[in-house]
Design an enzyme around this catalytic site. Structure first.
Site: not given
Ligand code: PEP
Length: 249
Positions: A9-10, A94, A96, A166, A212, A233-234
């Site tokens: 997920n960018w 998500h 966010e 998540e 993460s 994500g990251g």
């Molecule tokens: C995400 O945005 O779905 C996510 C899991 O981010 P991150 O891996 O950065 O925690």
């Protein structure tokens, strides 16, 4: 057998040139993998990303969509519009989107219906906040998020649903659920599905973990029996890290 999936997920990252650069690096890393590999660039770059990844084994997916087919919804994108640029999978719910754009179980149920009606696959995200976990309410919160947005569906619809657990406290924080915490929650999610739809449906739905995931922890998390992959994500913004995670299968 249920599918193993690693989806990047960018989020709100990468303009057109950066998208092309990252895709070039990703294509250089792709190997035959047990897992399906997906990337979710920002909406303006979906068409370009779709064309750039053709034949590479990487599926380009969307980060969001609206439930309406068309009409007075300024700034929104429909399932048909996504399909028209080659996109067949969409991330919905998500945390966010829930937090900053007020997405509720009710609007998410409509979005899920709209995506499925167009034959799209949905990666449906949910997860508890830190306060829920501290008070021991994580299963109640997660159970309700799933039931409220998905349990009006028919059994057959679950062929096009992927779940992504998540925990909000682990997204982008560097803090990860332990492999045992992830497994416990995934087992609870699968049981919740089995109680409503039977074991045949529950056994076939892929449940991804997100929060993460990094090259250093992916293998242990993915080794858990009810963890079928990750939403990343990251670490998905770096081709080496992303494929180290894909190759953790
Ligand atoms: C995400 O945005 O779905 C996510 C899991 O981010 P991150 O891996 O950065 O925690």
């Amino acid at each position: 057998m249920r599918k193993q999936i690693v989806a990047g997920n960018w989020k709100l990252n990468n303009d057109l040139a950066q998208t092309e650069t990252l895709i070039t690096s990703l294509k250089a890393q792709v190997k035959t993998s047990a897992a399906e590999v997906m990337i979710a660039p920002t909406a303006t770059n979906l068409w370009h990303a779709y064309n750039s990844t053709k034949g590479s084994g990487i599926e380009v997916i969307a980060q969001n969509m609206h439930f309406a087919e068309n009409g007075a919804y300024t700034g929104e994108i429909s399932a048909s519009m996504l399909k028209s640029v080659g996109i067949n999978t969409v991330i919905l719910g998500h945390s966010e989107r829930r937090e900053y754009f007020n997405e509720t179980d009710e609007t998410l149920a409509k979005k899920v219906d709209a995506a499925l009606a167009k034959g799209m696959r949905v990666i449906f995200c949910f997860g508890e906040e830190l306060a829920d976990r501290k008070s021991g309410n994580e299963e109640t919160v997660v159970g309700n998020q799933i039931k409220n947005a998905l349990f009006h569906l028919k059994s057959a619809d679950f062929q096009n649903i992927v779940l992504a657990y998540e925990p909000v406290w682990a997204i982008g924080t560097g803090e990860t659920a332990s492999p045992e915490q992830a497994q416990d929650m995934h087992a609870f999610i699968r049981k919740t599905l089995a109680d409503a739809y039977g074991n045949d449906v529950a056994d076939e739905v892929s449940i991804l973990y997100g929060g993460s995931v990094k090259p250093a922890n992916a293998e242990e998390i993915f080794s858990k029996p009810d963890v079928d992959g990750g939403l990343i994500g990251g670490a998905s913004l770096n081709a080496e890290d992303f494929f180290a995670i894909v190759n953790a299968f």
